[in-house]
Design an enzyme around this catalytic site. Structure first.
Site, mmCIF file in Angstrom:
data_model
loop_
_atom_site.group_PDB
_atom_site.id
_atom_site.type_symbol
_atom_site.label_atom_id
_atom_site.label_comp_id
_atom_site.label_asym_id
_atom_site.label_seq_id
_atom_site.Cartn_x
_atom_site.Cartn_y
_atom_site.Cartn_z
ATOM 1 N N GLU A 1 18.609 14.661 6.482
ATOM 2 C CA GLU A 1 17.426 15.231 7.130
ATOM 3 C C GLU A 1 17.383 14.887 8.619
ATOM 4 O OE1 GLU A 1 14.625 15.461 3.139
ATOM 5 O OE2 GLU A 1 14.584 13.642 4.314
ATOM 6 N N VAL B 1 2.260 -10.855 3.188
ATOM 7 C CA VAL B 1 2.326 -11.861 2.122
ATOM 8 C C VAL B 1 3.582 -12.692 2.307
ATOM 9 C CG1 VAL B 1 2.603 -12.256 -0.355
ATOM 10 C CG2 VAL B 1 0.992 -10.525 0.469
ATOM 11 N N ASP C 1 10.113 0.340 -5.751
ATOM 12 C CA ASP C 1 11.445 0.011 -5.224
ATOM 13 C C ASP C 1 11.851 -1.441 -5.466
ATOM 14 O OD1 ASP C 1 11.687 2.555 -4.324
ATOM 15 O OD2 ASP C 1 11.783 2.081 -2.187
ATOM 16 N N SER D 1 0.832 -1.207 0.000
ATOM 17 C CA SER D 1 0.000 0.000 0.000
ATOM 18 C C SER D 1 0.864 1.254 0.000
ATOM 19 C CB SER D 1 -0.919 0.003 1.224
ATOM 20 O OG SER D 1 -0.126 -0.048 2.403
ATOM 21 N N GLY D 2 2.077 1.127 -0.528
ATOM 22 C CA GLY D 2 2.955 2.297 -0.648
ATOM 23 C C GLY D 2 2.584 3.092 -1.899
HETATM 24 C C1 FAD Z 1 13.058 7.522 5.166
HETATM 25 C C2 FAD Z 1 12.794 7.608 3.683
HETATM 26 C C3 FAD Z 1 12.820 8.841 3.052
HETATM 27 C C4 FAD Z 1 12.563 8.934 1.690
HETATM 28 N N1 FAD Z 1 12.571 10.172 1.094
HETATM 29 C C5 FAD Z 1 12.233 10.280 -0.199
HETATM 30 C C6 FAD Z 1 12.127 11.555 -0.825
HETATM 31 O O1 FAD Z 1 12.376 12.581 -0.191
HETATM 32 N N2 FAD Z 1 11.747 11.609 -2.127
HETATM 33 C C7 FAD Z 1 11.444 10.478 -2.840
HETATM 34 O O2 FAD Z 1 11.047 10.578 -4.005
HETATM 35 N N3 FAD Z 1 11.556 9.270 -2.289
HETATM 36 C C8 FAD Z 1 11.935 9.129 -0.995
HETATM 37 N N4 FAD Z 1 12.028 7.892 -0.420
HETATM 38 C C9 FAD Z 1 11.823 6.700 -1.251
HETATM 39 C C10 FAD Z 1 10.353 6.419 -1.484
HETATM 40 O O3 FAD Z 1 9.638 6.517 -0.288
HETATM 41 C C11 FAD Z 1 10.247 5.037 -2.099
HETATM 42 O O4 FAD Z 1 10.945 5.028 -3.310
HETATM 43 C C12 FAD Z 1 8.785 4.656 -2.341
HETATM 44 O O5 FAD Z 1 8.092 4.607 -1.128
HETATM 45 C C13 FAD Z 1 8.689 3.327 -3.059
HETATM 46 O O6 FAD Z 1 7.354 2.986 -3.196
HETATM 47 P P1 FAD Z 1 6.918 1.449 -3.246
HETATM 48 O O7 FAD Z 1 5.451 1.450 -3.454
HETATM 49 O O8 FAD Z 1 7.775 0.717 -4.199
HETATM 50 O O9 FAD Z 1 7.289 0.883 -1.818
HETATM 51 P P2 FAD Z 1 6.817 1.346 -0.379
HETATM 52 O O10 FAD Z 1 6.307 2.722 -0.391
HETATM 53 O O11 FAD Z 1 7.947 1.004 0.521
HETATM 54 O O12 FAD Z 1 5.587 0.395 -0.079
HETATM 55 C C14 FAD Z 1 5.753 -0.979 0.124
HETATM 56 C C15 FAD Z 1 4.449 -1.529 0.649
HETATM 57 O O13 FAD Z 1 4.508 -2.934 0.649
HETATM 58 C C16 FAD Z 1 4.083 -3.429 1.896
HETATM 59 N N5 FAD Z 1 4.734 -4.731 2.065
HETATM 60 C C17 FAD Z 1 6.044 -5.010 2.066
HETATM 61 N N6 FAD Z 1 6.255 -6.326 2.190
HETATM 62 C C18 FAD Z 1 5.031 -6.885 2.273
HETATM 63 C C19 FAD Z 1 4.574 -8.212 2.437
HETATM 64 N N7 FAD Z 1 5.413 -9.241 2.526
HETATM 65 N N8 FAD Z 1 3.244 -8.426 2.520
HETATM 66 C C20 FAD Z 1 2.370 -7.406 2.439
HETATM 67 N N9 FAD Z 1 2.750 -6.134 2.268
HETATM 68 C C21 FAD Z 1 4.066 -5.885 2.187
HETATM 69 C C22 FAD Z 1 4.505 -2.360 2.884
HETATM 70 O O14 FAD Z 1 3.795 -2.470 4.092
HETATM 71 C C23 FAD Z 1 4.149 -1.123 2.077
HETATM 72 O O15 FAD Z 1 2.774 -0.879 2.174
HETATM 73 C C24 FAD Z 1 12.292 7.772 0.947
HETATM 74 C C25 FAD Z 1 12.274 6.523 1.580
HETATM 75 C C26 FAD Z 1 12.529 6.447 2.944
HETATM 76 C C27 FAD Z 1 12.493 5.110 3.624
#
Ligand code: FAD
Length: 480
Positions: A185, A84, A323, A17-18
């Site tokens: 930060e 998952v 990611d 849910s990211g």
């Molecule tokens: C501290 C921090 C600061 C950041 N600052 C910036 C910034 O300033 N600018 C920028 O552009 N990016 C930034 N990023 C990076 C950005 O947040 C990520 O690139 C982005 O969140 C990736 O999105 P995503 O949907 O791939 O993964 P995520 O947002 O990490 O979402 C992953 C989701 O999967 C779920 N999940 C994981 N494993 C499982 C499982 N086994 N079963 C069920 N659910 C699961 C998690 O609970 C979450 O809901 C930052 C990251 C961090 C950690």
């Protein structure tokens, strides 16, 4: 691949849910599909502002609205809480677990899919030194941020309580490992917490004596921002009292301190109570499962090497985004996941019309990092900004991307408090914040044992693949 007319709606399962998971789900609104979003937290987390939760500026609710409420009005989407643990690409099912404790086994749910979108993000990486995590939490989840808040504020309290000057100095020394945006930060905010918010608040210690040390193995701060902005960020950090040490490779972390090797190969140990790890990421281990079953390649960070349309080679029904995906030229940033989610939804909708799959085109909208109040660095295409303009831009963009009108309003109010006055509204710490890590670790072990027992019952000879359960992390294990 054109979809045949079906009696039951086409089932899309989204993991995560990211930014990726929410965007693909929302972009499927109105499509002839039934979406099930499975995530291990009940919220959508705005990770870029986690450091503000850790340093008392924002509350967790402001950056983590409930996924269920975000999607409440979307008729074709439902939300399922679950960690998952298994994707079966042959049977086309996803197995998730919810809860589970010493007394009760977890509830296991199997969800079938026609199309799967894996957006499980990344965990903290300790580059093979996972034992560091016990002493230096990372910052990936709300649990991590609240624990860090507990550790940061707790360190000041410890310094106030002790009369031993050595222990006092150790408590007032904060080490942040990793000079990327998060490290910069966090270091900047601990410095401001000490110099503004806590100024005069303690009677035995002077909060201004706090030392904040930022370590990085690279020769520059914020390397992706380029030499000029990196240097500006470093100079500003030093101006607000952060001790920046570059070419410093951390070789050990324990209860008492951090040891690093400098450029000349000399070892230095810093006595410190509070350490923050922001040095690396590794993609969700669900990628490994996909690789084991489909033969897809993983890169060095464990990210899945996807086709140009973001699907798995040979599996057009499985997309990997955000990611977790390795796509040339696409950074592990929010925009990569947002745009990837929208592209995957476009491909899924196009399949119904028999439209050909198209390559994902990433639009680079720039990157930025705050350093302290009124100061940031930003790079948008070839334009570089530093100082107040970059900070104002940062403020606007982060507010814009924060989900929900109410969250934007309350965040603006919290920002007004902490930017205009020295105060911060979220400095409460609880025993749970600091001690829940132990409970989470125990829960992880129990879940693993339960999964292993279930696998043994199914296959007593142990001929099939071992139970895939909690090799991956429960909510806080990345920093446990
Ligand atoms: C501290 C921090 C600061 C950041 N600052 C910036 C910034 O300033 N600018 C920028 O552009 N990016 C930034 N990023 C990076 C950005 O947040 C990520 O690139 C982005 O969140 C990736 O999105 P995503 O949907 O791939 O993964 P995520 O947002 O990490 O979402 C992953 C989701 O999967 C779920 N999940 C994981 N494993 C499982 C499982 N086994 N079963 C069920 N659910 C699961 C998690 O609970 C979450 O809901 C930052 C990251 C961090 C950690």
């Amino acid at each position: 691949m054109a979809q045949a007319a079906q009696q039951t709606p086409h089932r899309v399962v989204v993991i995560g849910s990211g930014f990726g998971g929410i965007n693909v789900t929302q972009a499927l609104d109105g499509a002839p599909v039934e979406v099930t979003l499975i995530a291990k937290t009940t919220h959508h987390l705005f990770q870029p502002l986690l450091y503000q939760v850790a340093t008392g500026i924002l509350s967790e609710g402001e950056i983590a609205p409930p996924t269920r409420l975000i999607l409440a009005k979307q008729k074709n989407a439902k939300v399922l809480l679950g960690d998952v643990e298994q994707i079966d690409t042959e049977a086309k099912t996803v197995v998730s677990r919810i809860a589970g404790s010493r007394r009760r086994p977890a509830t296991v749910v199997t969800t079938p899919y026609d199309t799967l979108v894996v957006a499980a993000g990344a965990d903290q990486s300790y580059f093979g030194n996972d034992h560091f995590s016990e002493f230096a939490p990372g910052m990936k989840t709300i649990d991590d941020a609240l624990e860090l808040r507990g550790r940061i504020v707790g360190a000041f309290e410890l310094a106030e309580a002790t009369s031993d000057p050595v222990e006092q100095e150790r408590a007032l020394t904060f080490v942040v490992v990793g000079a990327g945006p998060t490290g910069v930060e966090v270091a900047g905010q601990i410095a401001e917490l000490a110099s503004r918010t806590f100024k005069g608040a303690f009677k035995n210690i002077n909060a201004l004596d706090a030392r904040i040390i930022l370590l990085d193995g690279a020769p520059a701060v914020l390397p992706p921002m380029g030499k000029k902005l990196g240097l500006k960020a470093q100079q500003h950090l030093e101006k607000i009292g952060v001790d920046v040490r570059l070419d410093a490779i951390v070789v050990d972390v324990d209860q008492d301190g951090v040891t690093y090797k400098d450029k000349e190969g000399n070892l230095h140990t810093i006595a410190t109570k509070c350490k923050v790890w922001s040095a690396g990421v590794a993609a969700s281990p669900l990628g490994k499962q996909l690789a084991a079953q489909t033969g897809v390649e993983l890169d060095r960070a464990g990210r899945v090497v996807v086709d140009k349309d973001l699907s798995l080679p040979g599996h057009p029904e499985i997309f990997v985004i955000g990611d977790m995906a390795s796509v040339p030229g696409v950074p592990g940033m929010a925009q990569g996941a947002i745009q990837g989610g929208k592209h995957a939804a476009k491909m899924i909708k196009g399949d119904f019309k028999g439209a050909p799959r198209t390559p994902f085109k990433y639009l680079d909208k720039g990157s930025m990092s705050t350093i302290s109040r009124f100061s940031a660095v930003a790079k948008v295409w070839k334009f570089e900004f530093a100082g107040f303009i970059a900070w104002a831009l940062w403020l606007f963009i982060h507010l814009y991307y924060l989900v929900g009108f109410k969250n934007r309003v309350t965040t603006t109010l919290s920002w007004l408090v902490s930017f205009i006055t020295p105060s911060r509204t979220q400095l409460t710490i609880t025993h749970q914040q600091i001690q829940a890590r132990i409970a989470l670790l125990e829960r992880n072990t129990i879940l693993r044992q339960q999964a292993e027992a279930a696998a043994k019952e199914k296959d007593p000879a142990g001929n099939s693949a071992p139970a895939p359960a909690p090799e991956h992390s429960p909510p806080n294990a990345a920093s446990s």
